[in-house]
Design a protein around this motif. Sequence first.
Motif, PDB file in Angstrom:
ATOM      1  N   ARG A 249      -4.824  50.174-120.405  1.00 21.23           N
ATOM      2  CA  ARG A 249      -5.186  51.361-119.647  1.00 21.23           C
ATOM      3  C   ARG A 249      -4.403  51.331-118.340  1.00 21.23           C
ATOM      4  NH1 ARG A 249     -11.094  52.088-117.060  1.00 21.23           N
ATOM      5  NH2 ARG A 249     -10.865  54.204-116.249  1.00 21.23           N
ATOM      6  N   VAL A 250      -3.690  52.404-118.055  1.00 22.99           N
ATOM      7  CA  VAL A 250      -2.914  52.520-116.829  1.00 22.99           C
ATOM      8  C   VAL A 250      -3.478  53.693-116.048  1.00 22.99           C
ATOM      9  CG1 VAL A 250      -0.639  52.968-115.825  1.00 22.99           C
ATOM     10  CG2 VAL A 250      -0.840  51.570-117.899  1.00 22.99           C
ATOM     11  N   ILE A 251      -3.838  53.434-114.798  1.00 23.32           N
ATOM     12  CA  ILE A 251      -4.392  54.480-113.939  1.00 23.32           C
ATOM     13  C   ILE A 251      -3.433  54.693-112.772  1.00 23.32           C
ATOM     14  CG2 ILE A 251      -6.347  55.238-112.553  1.00 23.32           C
ATOM     15  CD1 ILE A 251      -8.046  53.153-114.099  1.00 23.32           C
ATOM     16  N   LEU A 252      -2.880  55.897-112.688  1.00 17.40           N
ATOM     17  CA  LEU A 252      -2.020  56.269-111.564  1.00 17.40           C
ATOM     18  C   LEU A 252      -2.925  56.828-110.476  1.00 17.40           C
ATOM     19  CD1 LEU A 252       0.661  58.237-113.626  1.00 17.40           C
ATOM     20  CD2 LEU A 252       0.688  55.814-113.014  1.00 17.40           C
ATOM     21  N   THR A 253      -2.816  56.308-109.252  1.00 17.45           N
ATOM     22  CA  THR A 253      -3.717  56.756-108.193  1.00 17.45           C
ATOM     23  C   THR A 253      -2.966  57.193-106.945  1.00 17.45           C
ATOM     24  OG1 THR A 253      -3.985  54.563-107.178  1.00 17.45           O
ATOM     25  CG2 THR A 253      -5.528  55.153-108.944  1.00 17.45           C
ATOM     26  N   ASP A 254      -3.604  58.081-106.219  1.00 15.62           N
ATOM     27  CA  ASP A 254      -3.163  58.489-104.885  1.00 15.62           C
ATOM     28  C   ASP A 254      -4.299  59.300-104.294  1.00 15.62           C
ATOM     29  OD1 ASP A 254      -1.523  59.124-102.577  1.00 15.62           O
ATOM     30  OD2 ASP A 254       0.180  58.644-103.861  1.00 15.62           O
TER      31      ASP A 254
ATOM     32  N   GLN B  16      -3.374  53.985-122.692  1.00 16.08           N
ATOM     33  CA  GLN B  16      -4.278  55.041-122.229  1.00 16.08           C
ATOM     34  C   GLN B  16      -3.883  55.345-120.794  1.00 16.08           C
ATOM     35  OE1 GLN B  16      -8.421  53.991-122.380  1.00 16.08           O
ATOM     36  NE2 GLN B  16      -9.013  55.742-121.158  1.00 16.08           N
ATOM     37  N   LEU B  17      -3.281  56.497-120.568  1.00 24.46           N
ATOM     38  CA  LEU B  17      -2.747  56.868-119.266  1.00 24.46           C
ATOM     39  C   LEU B  17      -3.677  57.861-118.591  1.00 24.46           C
ATOM     40  CD1 LEU B  17      -0.272  56.505-117.409  1.00 24.46           C
ATOM     41  CD2 LEU B  17       0.810  58.394-118.637  1.00 24.46           C
ATOM     42  N   GLU B  18      -4.007  57.582-117.323  1.00 23.28           N
ATOM     43  CA  GLU B  18      -4.923  58.431-116.568  1.00 23.28           C
ATOM     44  C   GLU B  18      -4.409  58.611-115.144  1.00 23.28           C
ATOM     45  OE1 GLU B  18      -8.903  56.769-116.543  1.00 23.28           O
ATOM     46  OE2 GLU B  18      -8.446  55.710-118.404  1.00 23.28           O
ATOM     47  N   ALA B  19      -4.922  59.630-114.473  1.00 25.20           N
ATOM     48  CA  ALA B  19      -4.686  59.824-113.041  1.00 25.20           C
ATOM     49  C   ALA B  19      -6.050  59.889-112.368  1.00 25.20           C
ATOM     50  CB  ALA B  19      -3.909  61.108-112.777  1.00 25.20           C
ATOM     51  N   ALA B  20      -6.174  59.259-111.209  1.00 26.81           N
ATOM     52  CA  ALA B  20      -7.445  59.256-110.490  1.00 26.81           C
ATOM     53  C   ALA B  20      -7.188  59.257-108.991  1.00 26.81           C
ATOM     54  CB  ALA B  20      -8.268  58.032-110.873  1.00 26.81           C
ATOM     55  N   ARG B  21      -8.035  59.960-108.267  1.00 28.43           N
ATOM     56  CA  ARG B  21      -7.937  59.966-106.807  1.00 28.43           C
ATOM     57  C   ARG B  21      -8.494  58.646-106.293  1.00 28.43           C
ATOM     58  NH1 ARG B  21     -11.066  61.034-102.407  1.00 28.43           N
ATOM     59  NH2 ARG B  21      -9.929  61.856-100.612  1.00 28.43           N
ATOM     60  N   LEU B  22      -7.787  58.039-105.354  1.00 30.81           N
ATOM     61  CA  LEU B  22      -8.242  56.806-104.726  1.00 30.81           C
ATOM     62  C   LEU B  22      -7.965  56.894-103.227  1.00 30.81           C
ATOM     63  CD1 LEU B  22      -9.348  53.923-104.791  1.00 30.81           C
ATOM     64  CD2 LEU B  22      -7.038  53.120-105.315  1.00 30.81           C
ATOM     65  N   ALA B  23      -9.003  57.093-102.458  1.00 31.59           N
ATOM     66  CA  ALA B  23      -8.913  57.067-100.990  1.00 31.59           C
ATOM     67  C   ALA B  23      -9.451  55.710-100.555  1.00 31.59           C
ATOM     68  CB  ALA B  23      -9.723  58.203-100.385  1.00 31.59           C
ATOM     69  N   TRP B  24      -8.585  54.873-100.043  1.00 28.34           N
ATOM     70  CA  TRP B  24      -8.933  53.485 -99.746  1.00 28.34           C
ATOM     71  C   TRP B  24     -10.141  53.367 -98.834  1.00 28.34           C
ATOM     72  CZ3 TRP B  24      -3.251  52.124 -98.299  1.00 28.34           C
ATOM     73  CH2 TRP B  24      -2.458  52.164 -99.447  1.00 28.34           C
ATOM     74  N   GLU B  25     -10.164  54.137 -97.753  1.00 30.79           N
ATOM     75  CA  GLU B  25     -11.271  54.048 -96.797  1.00 30.79           C
ATOM     76  C   GLU B  25     -12.589  54.400 -97.472  1.00 30.79           C
ATOM     77  OE1 GLU B  25      -7.545  55.117 -94.438  1.00 30.79           O
ATOM     78  OE2 GLU B  25      -8.441  55.760 -96.324  1.00 30.79           O
ATOM     79  N   GLU B  26     -12.580  55.423 -98.324  1.00 30.54           N
ATOM     80  CA  GLU B  26     -13.796  55.845 -99.017  1.00 30.54           C
ATOM     81  C   GLU B  26     -14.249  54.796-100.027  1.00 30.54           C
ATOM     82  OE1 GLU B  26     -13.044  59.711-100.684  1.00 30.54           O
ATOM     83  OE2 GLU B  26     -12.548  60.552 -98.723  1.00 30.54           O
ATOM     84  N   LEU B  27     -13.314  54.139-100.682  1.00 30.15           N
ATOM     85  CA  LEU B  27     -13.655  53.064-101.612  1.00 30.15           C
ATOM     86  C   LEU B  27     -14.362  51.940-100.863  1.00 30.15           C
ATOM     87  CD1 LEU B  27     -13.411  51.556-104.383  1.00 30.15           C
ATOM     88  CD2 LEU B  27     -11.269  50.639-103.482  1.00 30.15           C
ATOM     89  N   LEU B  28     -13.803  51.538 -99.722  1.00 34.85           N
ATOM     90  CA  LEU B  28     -14.337  50.395 -98.994  1.00 34.85           C
ATOM     91  C   LEU B  28     -15.663  50.689 -98.312  1.00 34.85           C
ATOM     92  CD1 LEU B  28     -11.045  48.962 -97.491  1.00 34.85           C
ATOM     93  CD2 LEU B  28     -12.340  48.102 -99.451  1.00 34.85           C
ATOM     94  N   ASP B  29     -15.879  51.940 -97.887  1.00 37.01           N
ATOM     95  CA  ASP B  29     -17.169  52.238 -97.240  1.00 37.01           C
ATOM     96  C   ASP B  29     -18.231  52.689 -98.239  1.00 37.01           C
ATOM     97  OD1 ASP B  29     -16.856  55.009 -97.692  1.00 37.01           O
ATOM     98  OD2 ASP B  29     -16.296  55.440 -95.631  1.00 37.01           O
ATOM     99  N   GLY B  30     -17.870  52.725 -99.528  1.00 39.14           N
ATOM    100  CA  GLY B  30     -18.830  53.027-100.570  1.00 39.14           C
ATOM    101  C   GLY B  30     -19.095  54.500-100.821  1.00 39.14           C
ATOM    102  N   THR B  31     -18.329  55.388-100.184  1.00 33.75           N
ATOM    103  CA  THR B  31     -18.563  56.819-100.394  1.00 33.75           C
ATOM    104  C   THR B  31     -17.811  57.364-101.607  1.00 33.75           C
ATOM    105  OG1 THR B  31     -16.815  57.429 -98.824  1.00 33.75           O
ATOM    106  CG2 THR B  31     -19.059  57.250 -97.959  1.00 33.75           C
TER     107      THR B  31
END
Length: 146
Positions: A21-26, A50-65
């Motif tokens: 599974r490969v997830i392209l993020t930004d 399995q190729l996917e795209a997903a939003r990843l905002a680092w600050e939001e990941l780390l603060d749990g939002t």
Amino acid sequence: LQSYLSPCGCFGRLCQERACRVILTDGPEAVMENLEWNVQSNAGKLGTVQLEAARLAWEELLDGTSPPPAEEVDLLLGSDVIWGDRGRLVGQVARRLVRPGGWLAISAQKGREGLGDFQAVLRGTLAGEKFVGPNFEVEVQSTTSG
């Protein structure tokens, strides 16, 4: 996507030989549209990948939002993601996402501001910080172009 896989030839071959599974993020919407286009344009062209795209905002990941796009990844690749004070942030995201025994490969310009903090976060040696996830063994490799 072909151009994304060709510089990482070994990674590309591994993905085509094994189900993965490969997830392209930004984060920015314009980039997400491009990632979605890449996913749709390459659907079915990469064998069992399995190729996917997903939003990843680092600050939001780390603060749990915002939830992670995946839990405990085997391999996290990043290119030109460290600058200014982002080294600490990138290190924290890597510690959060990469499974114990997993791999992290970051391409960054030698001498880039933030690399020292990035390495210290991975090693668990940045003063005054508490870390989630395992410490990393850090190996720095330098190459020259030309």
